[in-house]
Design a protein around this motif. Sequence first.
Motif, PDB file in Angstrom:
ATOM      1  N   GLY A 187      15.859   5.883 -14.602  1.00  0.00           N
ATOM      2  CA  GLY A 187      16.162   7.307 -14.441  1.00  0.00           C
ATOM      3  C   GLY A 187      15.205   7.934 -13.458  1.00  0.00           C
ATOM      4  O   GLY A 187      14.017   8.084 -13.756  1.00  0.00           O
ATOM      5  N   ASP A 211      18.623   3.650 -11.245  1.00  0.00           N
ATOM      6  CA  ASP A 211      19.417   4.863 -11.419  1.00  0.00           C
ATOM      7  C   ASP A 211      20.859   4.568 -11.046  1.00  0.00           C
ATOM      8  O   ASP A 211      21.172   3.527 -10.462  1.00  0.00           O
ATOM      9  N   VAL A 256      15.212   8.704 -19.070  1.00  0.00           N
ATOM     10  CA  VAL A 256      16.529   9.255 -19.391  1.00  0.00           C
ATOM     11  C   VAL A 256      16.560   9.738 -20.838  1.00  0.00           C
ATOM     12  O   VAL A 256      16.929  10.868 -21.133  1.00  0.00           O
ATOM     13  N   THR A 261      19.618   3.403 -22.478  1.00  0.00           N
ATOM     14  CA  THR A 261      18.537   3.169 -21.530  1.00  0.00           C
ATOM     15  C   THR A 261      17.284   2.650 -22.244  1.00  0.00           C
ATOM     16  O   THR A 261      16.531   1.847 -21.688  1.00  0.00           O
ATOM     17  N   GLY A 279      11.909  10.469 -21.348  1.00  0.00           N
ATOM     18  CA  GLY A 279      13.151  11.226 -21.391  1.00  0.00           C
ATOM     19  C   GLY A 279      13.383  11.764 -22.796  1.00  0.00           C
ATOM     20  O   GLY A 279      13.045  11.098 -23.785  1.00  0.00           O
TER      21      GLY A 279
END
Length: 361
Positions: A187, A211, A256, A261, A279
């Motif tokens: 990410g 990504d 993310v 993920t 994230g």
Amino acid sequence: MAQEVRGVVARAKGEPVGVETILVPDPGPGEAVVRVQACGVCHTDLHYRDGGINDEFPFLLGHEAAGIVETVGEGVTDVAPGDFVILNWRAVCGTCRSCKRGRPWYCFNTHTATQPMTLADGTVLTAALGIGSFAEKTLVAAGQCTKVDPSASPAAAGLLGCGVMAGLGAALNTGQVERGDTVAVIGCGGVGSAAVAGARLAGASRIIAVDLDERKLAWATGLGATHTVHAGTADVVKSIQELTGGFGADVVIDAVGRPETYHQAFYARDLAGTVVLVGVPTPEMVLQLPLLDVFGRGGSLKSSWYGDCLPERDFPVLIDLYLQGRLDLDAFVSETIGLDDVEAAFDKMHRGDVLRSVVVL
């Protein structure tokens, strides 16, 4: 006497924000009024607007800010009028069990200004992350002001107030990346790209950016990624393993915050490696992993809160590195805008068109 200034207010869940007159009171004990020079547009502000944080509307948005201290209240000694400061949402208390154990970056009793800011009719505003800096001036706790070198660009410096610091700290503080380490970042928006920059700053030998968006992979490459993986066309775990001699990365950072993920991050790390979750998941998300794999692979599974930063320690050092040309904070500023452009900036951010839009006042 309270001052009238313009600020960006979210009045109801999901409704467009607007610029309104707000009242900023004189600082009380332990407080400061700061004239905001620049403030980044962060996903957290969008979460506030959409009711993803709480329902304490109306909100005064904005929190990634730098500016000049205008006035201070009784008992304030660490900053003075005229100081150039970065605002932070972790004003440590110094007395909780974490602070007393020498871990103030985990402070469990951070604080904000005691007095509220209000709309012109007296309606109390909830300041985003206790800051509320999409405004010409804001009232904060003095501990939320970190003095840094005034020659730094306010637009760049303010980004350390949240997202960029979260990413840098995920690599430098939480992941403790060392010289020669292999690092993968899943990410590569603002936080993930900052994690890439942090890994580069730490001396990682191989930095793999992952990504679904080619633009974000390009941004990450510009900030130090040595390799990229397009998650839409390649097996992420297999690709990271192939790029690390078949072993996996020493540190994998999930910027993310989704079960999918995190699962990739867990299996893309080397034995005894480290996974860092920076994230932010949503409340309904659930992670399932075989407990035997958690045990058998060893290493560390960590969450990174605000990059585990201590503003008074980290901000001045990072600004010095920026001024030395060793940390390109300017690269995160995709565009500069005015207060009236925040709603449009949310749309650009949602589409992935920018790393950061920055309001300049």
